[in-house]
Scaffold this active site. Sequence first.
Site, PDB file in Angstrom:
ATOM      1  N   SER A 279       0.759  -1.053   0.477  1.00 59.17           N
ATOM      2  CA  SER A 279       0.186   0.158  -0.168  1.00 59.17           C
ATOM      3  C   SER A 279       0.858   1.372   0.013  1.00 59.17           C
ATOM      4  O   SER A 279       1.392   1.227  -0.425  1.00 59.17           O
ATOM      5  CB  SER A 279      -1.318  -0.542   1.267  1.00 59.17           C
ATOM      6  OG  SER A 279      -1.905   0.774   0.867  1.00 59.17           O
ATOM      7  N   ASP A 336      -8.746  -5.242  -6.395  1.00 56.53           N
ATOM      8  CA  ASP A 336      -8.474  -4.096  -5.758  1.00 56.53           C
ATOM      9  C   ASP A 336      -8.573  -2.244  -6.118  1.00 56.53           C
ATOM     10  O   ASP A 336      -7.321  -1.975  -6.825  1.00 56.53           O
ATOM     11  CB  ASP A 336      -6.773  -4.247  -4.962  1.00 56.53           C
ATOM     12  CG  ASP A 336      -6.102  -3.462  -3.633  1.00 56.53           C
ATOM     13  OD1 ASP A 336      -7.358  -2.278  -2.889  1.00 56.53           O
ATOM     14  OD2 ASP A 336      -4.909  -3.152  -3.807  1.00 56.53           O
ATOM     15  N   HIS A 414      -7.454  -5.035  -0.009  1.00 52.52           N
ATOM     16  CA  HIS A 414      -6.443  -4.251  -0.516  1.00 52.52           C
ATOM     17  C   HIS A 414      -5.462  -5.453   0.619  1.00 52.52           C
ATOM     18  O   HIS A 414      -4.432  -5.077   0.699  1.00 52.52           O
ATOM     19  CB  HIS A 414      -6.801  -3.465   0.026  1.00 52.52           C
ATOM     20  CG  HIS A 414      -5.320  -2.475   0.367  1.00 52.52           C
ATOM     21  ND1 HIS A 414      -4.630  -2.287  -0.985  1.00 52.52           N
ATOM     22  CD2 HIS A 414      -5.150  -1.381   1.382  1.00 52.52           C
ATOM     23  CE1 HIS A 414      -3.495  -1.529  -0.727  1.00 52.52           C
ATOM     24  NE2 HIS A 414      -3.815  -1.387   0.414  1.00 52.52           N
TER      25      HIS A 414
END
Length: 452
Positions: A279, A336, A414
């Site tokens: 991320s 995602d 995610h």
Amino acid sequence: MRLTFKSPFPFKAAVLAPPPPEPSCRWCCTISSGTYKTTKSPIKWERLLDELGENRQISPPSRLSKRWMEYHGTKNWEGLLDPLDDDLRGEIMRYGGFVEAAYQSFDFDPSSSTYAACRYARTAMLERSGVHGCGYQVTKNLHATSSIPLPRWIERMPRWMQVQSSWIGYVAVCNDEKEISRLGRRDIVIALRGTATCLEWLENLRATLTHCKPEISNPESTEEEEEKDEPMVETGVLSLYTSGTAKCPSLQHLLREEILRLLKVYRDEPLSLTITGHSLGASLAILAAYDIKTTIKHSPHLSVISFGGPRVGNRSFRQHLEQQGTKILRIVNSDDLVTKVPGFFVEDQHDGQDHHVVQNNQQNGGVVAYDLITDWIQKRFRESGWVYANVGHELRLSSRDSLQLNCINVATCHDLQTYLDLVNGFVSSTCPFRAGARRMLKKATTIPASIK
């Protein structure tokens, strides 16, 4: 709201909550209602992964040692992604474990006196976070600092809202002779976690593109070249990378200092530098790779393995990375949403083969008119500071092909655990997921009613 990080390694699963109010942004982790607490995972992920990989053919260590540069991108992973090579799978999972250790080592508890710091001593960090016997030793703790100015009244607010600098990862070096022999070189790994603190979430909202600061640009480039190329990156990510305080140097400074030190210590050995993150950590990993290759001469082979990373910079930034020879493997879950933001994504149709097609169709007035309109739209977008470009090479997976879940939501898609499950089970585009893995995941996701 609460964040749940599930691990394929023998970690204790940390159930965490971002500071309220929770921004609706792309760097989220697994989100569900609840409060901060720590609990044992109801699922034995290490047993699951063992059973998933029990039929996998394990190549002799010599294969990895002889082909490690290929597995780290020297040939742009050609022929290794589809179908997914088992040795490459093992490397991706191994670096994913280092990122998971960064999550496990971070203190998410806002009531703790060590909130936003590392919970473990450097010498025991990997062992205590569950990465047992990996052969690596942590040499440097890394911190990221926000440049968002804080108002005076913030002193009356809870402490978690005031944390400007927070522990975001670490540098570790392989120092086990057997592991060095297996890998074919001494490896330096930089592992970076995703968003956790209030100010990091706010930095994520600063999603416009900005020019790289002078200290991160190529010092040998001329002013005319700078104006022509204009590599630009996301404002919030650049802020977290280059900002520092009197007490806490910037992430950029910490990395440069440690990498230069390690290069001096191991200057007579074959070395590799691998930067990995999830991320926000994936964005910082790419920016760090760009910075290291730009500013450190004779840097070792450098590759990036990122999980669920958002876009980082514009087309010129991507071109600079390619010219540097930086190798980036992006693990992407097509379900995602984080990987599809921020900003707009406009491919330049005049690159490569598409340019040839346009030239051959200049007699066609409709095609020419369409091209002119498209060029005009792209120019307007670029001037707005919101046009991003994807970088590196993708290993594209899909939750819908692989996970038999009752519900697939933004948070689940995610989550780092989801990415590691997908990598472990993926075979090829024609056979997306092993049948054995599908059965195991169905069994593993059946949570007892007593803990729901």
